[in-house]
Design an enzyme around this catalytic site. Structure first.
Site, PDB file in Angstrom:
ATOM      1  N   ASP A  23      17.088  69.407  65.233  1.00 19.23           N
ATOM      2  CA  ASP A  23      17.828  68.922  66.091  1.00 19.23           C
ATOM      3  C   ASP A  23      17.743  69.746  67.325  1.00 19.23           C
ATOM      4  O   ASP A  23      17.354  69.122  68.482  1.00 19.23           O
ATOM      5  CB  ASP A  23      19.330  68.534  66.203  1.00 19.23           C
ATOM      6  CG  ASP A  23      20.453  67.975  67.338  1.00 19.23           C
ATOM      7  OD1 ASP A  23      19.696  67.265  68.291  1.00 19.23           O
ATOM      8  OD2 ASP A  23      21.279  67.281  66.897  1.00 19.23           O
TER       9      ASP A  23
ATOM     10  N   HIS B 219      14.375  68.990  69.675  1.00 14.64           N
ATOM     11  CA  HIS B 219      14.525  67.455  71.124  1.00 14.64           C
ATOM     12  C   HIS B 219      14.248  68.829  71.976  1.00 14.64           C
ATOM     13  O   HIS B 219      14.205  68.108  73.340  1.00 14.64           O
ATOM     14  CB  HIS B 219      15.725  67.178  71.343  1.00 14.64           C
ATOM     15  CG  HIS B 219      16.272  65.900  70.470  1.00 14.64           C
ATOM     16  ND1 HIS B 219      15.041  64.856  70.577  1.00 14.64           N
ATOM     17  CD2 HIS B 219      16.519  66.034  68.913  1.00 14.64           C
ATOM     18  CE1 HIS B 219      15.473  63.757  68.952  1.00 14.64           C
ATOM     19  NE2 HIS B 219      16.232  64.357  68.647  1.00 14.64           N
TER      20      HIS B 219
ATOM     21  N   SER C  58      26.579  61.487  68.384  1.00 16.79           N
ATOM     22  CA  SER C  58      25.211  61.290  69.011  1.00 16.79           C
ATOM     23  C   SER C  58      25.418  61.885  70.692  1.00 16.79           C
ATOM     24  O   SER C  58      24.413  62.360  71.522  1.00 16.79           O
ATOM     25  CB  SER C  58      24.225  60.479  69.203  1.00 16.79           C
ATOM     26  OG  SER C  58      23.936  59.802  67.521  1.00 16.79           O
TER      27      SER C  58
ATOM     28  N   HIS D  16      28.907  65.725  62.234  1.00 15.97           N
ATOM     29  CA  HIS D  16      27.919  66.782  63.438  1.00 15.97           C
ATOM     30  C   HIS D  16      28.117  66.653  64.762  1.00 15.97           C
ATOM     31  O   HIS D  16      28.653  65.504  65.494  1.00 15.97           O
ATOM     32  CB  HIS D  16      26.741  65.682  62.871  1.00 15.97           C
ATOM     33  CG  HIS D  16      25.502  66.360  63.686  1.00 15.97           C
ATOM     34  ND1 HIS D  16      24.692  66.709  63.229  1.00 15.97           N
ATOM     35  CD2 HIS D  16      25.255  65.530  65.413  1.00 15.97           C
ATOM     36  CE1 HIS D  16      23.484  67.330  64.634  1.00 15.97           C
ATOM     37  NE2 HIS D  16      23.881  66.021  64.863  1.00 15.97           N
TER      38      HIS D  16
END
Lengths: 354, 354
Positions: free
Chosen positions: B23, B26, B176, B203
């Site tokens: 992650d 990104h 997200s 998450h």
């Protein structure tokens, strides 16, 4: 999309108190200049932030060799921010010892709307004289308790009740070391709420990533004055982030009266004009919060630990165990020397030992 | 000092899943190199982090002009991290479409311990083939739902039950866009918990400053696998901060099995070696989280808004209202043009309107 918006129930008002230009001063060694104060104060005013607090990080009268010399005098800071505000109220902070009755008179002469008197969480008596003076002068006065995790909910409630007797028009607690989790805050705010009839205040720090969640817990337990700073600009790991807290409160059904877009603009100005970088939670910030140690100890701990060749994290945990309070900086040396001699602490520590 | 330590009750195990090297990619346009991957993976392994996930931000097979070219190939990333780990498990992430059955075979050939298959929250069917392949290969496989705030708790529970039927050994939800508040998470995790018997995953992202609090809410509602990244290194406003979450969990009576000091060391290495600066919550991050828009839209929104002379914040809120999902980037243009023409949105927005 949220399950939580309470659109049908009446919106509870929350008063946002913004110490960006006071607590944030800790992060830049009290070096904000006139243009910086003016730019942020005007932006906060445009966003309809209810109160902006300005001053040396330790409040009125604190500019000194020991606490750090501020770039501007108290007079200059008050004058610049007073002139920049139209509807937003002007607040100042004072710790008896740094500030004196003279400081109160100075603040009153600059037409300050609100004075906060802070004391260690078990020493509210130290605020009696100053709160009395402010009551006599007809100035709104808050009494707030520092390092509040070191006292029980019952004791905090007693201390707050005493602050009200002295004349405080709002009382509450500061999570000076960023130690709280939401349930800790709920219990304490509820105890204070049931002991006083004036508004209850909560001021968070973000060492454990909980500043926004703790502030929400405070509101849910009955606090109606919440402190928050643009981008979290404040001592150590930073304060509750203002432009995050406000829309989260609104989403949960509270009413802050603040214009979101202009608040975001103010935060952008703060990020650009006031701070080298926004606060983040570094490893020392985590340890300091877990240990419950006053954030102001950080640099001294790092210096002493480096000199003595000990792990600064051990020093923090030992200071926490000893319940060191602000003013007891001498303990830092004692702890580091003891660690070097191997008489306390340990170098390996699993997460479950904290 | 905390009121919350549950020292007397048995410690509930929580498995920490660490996507710092996936992650976090990104945040650096997928440009981490071999030394960086090796340094962090070895440090996480020394801290006894149970699983480290590596790869392009969008997972296996995603390196492309459209999603951004990674510096290293999937093979190179898997090889370097596999070699750096001793007891920590190696995980990878895959979005069907970017990744294929070939990607699964590649991962299996590199002896990956765990593959996560992600789909949009209402499209778990897309994971059937890949989860089946992994079941046949005897590899641990998780099914996770992206942009999960866009579906009801009941729908998420149904989709997760389907993922289990397909062969998933763990299922759960990704926040997200960083939109959740703790109560949103509790409701969803509880619904999933009651629909499946495999471990449940959460998450988080930190757009609203709630990543740690949301993760705690997930654990309290029955999630036993929590994602977190060193310093929160991840897309947009960042993920849940690993070295903050772990000691907070331990303080609340959960058992992560992680060594705190070595975890703090790993986070320091991540801060120094992987990131130009740790993630913070900027104004666009707040708006994106409030609007519930996929973080990956950020740069395109800023570009299009600047070109069309409209407020990017209005574009985010309108995209949120339209429930835009990843893949619908074309909507950004449409919304910006409509805003320029004055046919939607408004330039002034108070916090109570979000």
């Amino acid at each position: 999309m949220s399950q939580q918006a309470a659109e049908s129930s009446p919106r509870q008002p929350i008063l946002i108190h913004d110490p960006t230009l006071r607590d944030g001063h800790h992060a830049v060694r009290h070096q904000l200049g006139r243009d910086q104060l003016r730019a942020y104060a005007a932006a906060a005013d445009a966003a309809r932030v209810p109160v902006v607090e300005v001053g040396h990080g330790n409040g009125l009268g604190a500019s000194s060799l020991q606490a750090g010399r501020a770039l501007l005098s108290d007079e200059a800071m008050l004058s610049v921010v007073r002139d920049a505000l139209t509807t937003t109220k002007l607040g100042v902070f004072m710790l008896p010892g740094w500030g004196t009755t003279e400081s109160i008179r100075l603040a009153v002469s600059y037409d300050v709307d609100l004075v906060r008197i802070g004391t260690h969480c078990t020493e509210s008596d130290l605020a009696e004289r100053h709160l009395g003076l402010l009551r006599d002068a007809g100035v709104d006065a808050h009494g707030v308790l520092l390092m509040s995790h070191m006292a029980s909910p019952e004791r905090l409630a007693e201390e707050c009740a005493r602050l009200v007797e002295f004349g405080a028009t709002g009382v509450g607690i500061l999570d000076s070391s960023g130690h709280y989790l939401p349930q800790d805050v709920s219990t304490r705010i509820a105890a204070i709420r049931s002991a006083v009839s004036v508004p209850v205040i909560f001021h968070g720090h973000n060492n454990l990533g909980m500043a926004v969640a703790n502030s929400i817990a405070a509101a849910e337990a009955g606090a109606t004055i919440l402190d928050a700073c643009a981008r979290g600009f404040g001592a150590g790991a930073g304060n509750t982030q203002l432009e995050v807290l406000v829309p989260v409160l609104e989403r949960l059904g509270y009413d802050t009266g603040i214009d979101l877009y202009r608040l975001l603009d103010a935060a952008d100005i703060a990020a650009r004009e006031l701070m080298p970088a926004p606060p983040t939670i570094d490893s020392i910030g985590v340890v300091s919060g877990l240990a419950g140690v006053f954030s102001g100890f950080k640099n001294r701990v790092l210096d002493v630990a480096a000199r003595e060749g000990v792990d600064p994290r051990d020093v923090f945990f030992e200071l926490g165990r000893l319940q060191a309070v602000a003013g007891q900086e001498d303990l830092i040396e004692d702890v580091a020397l003891a660690l070097r001699a191997g008489s306390t602490g340990q170098r390996e520590r699993t997460a479950s030992h904290v």
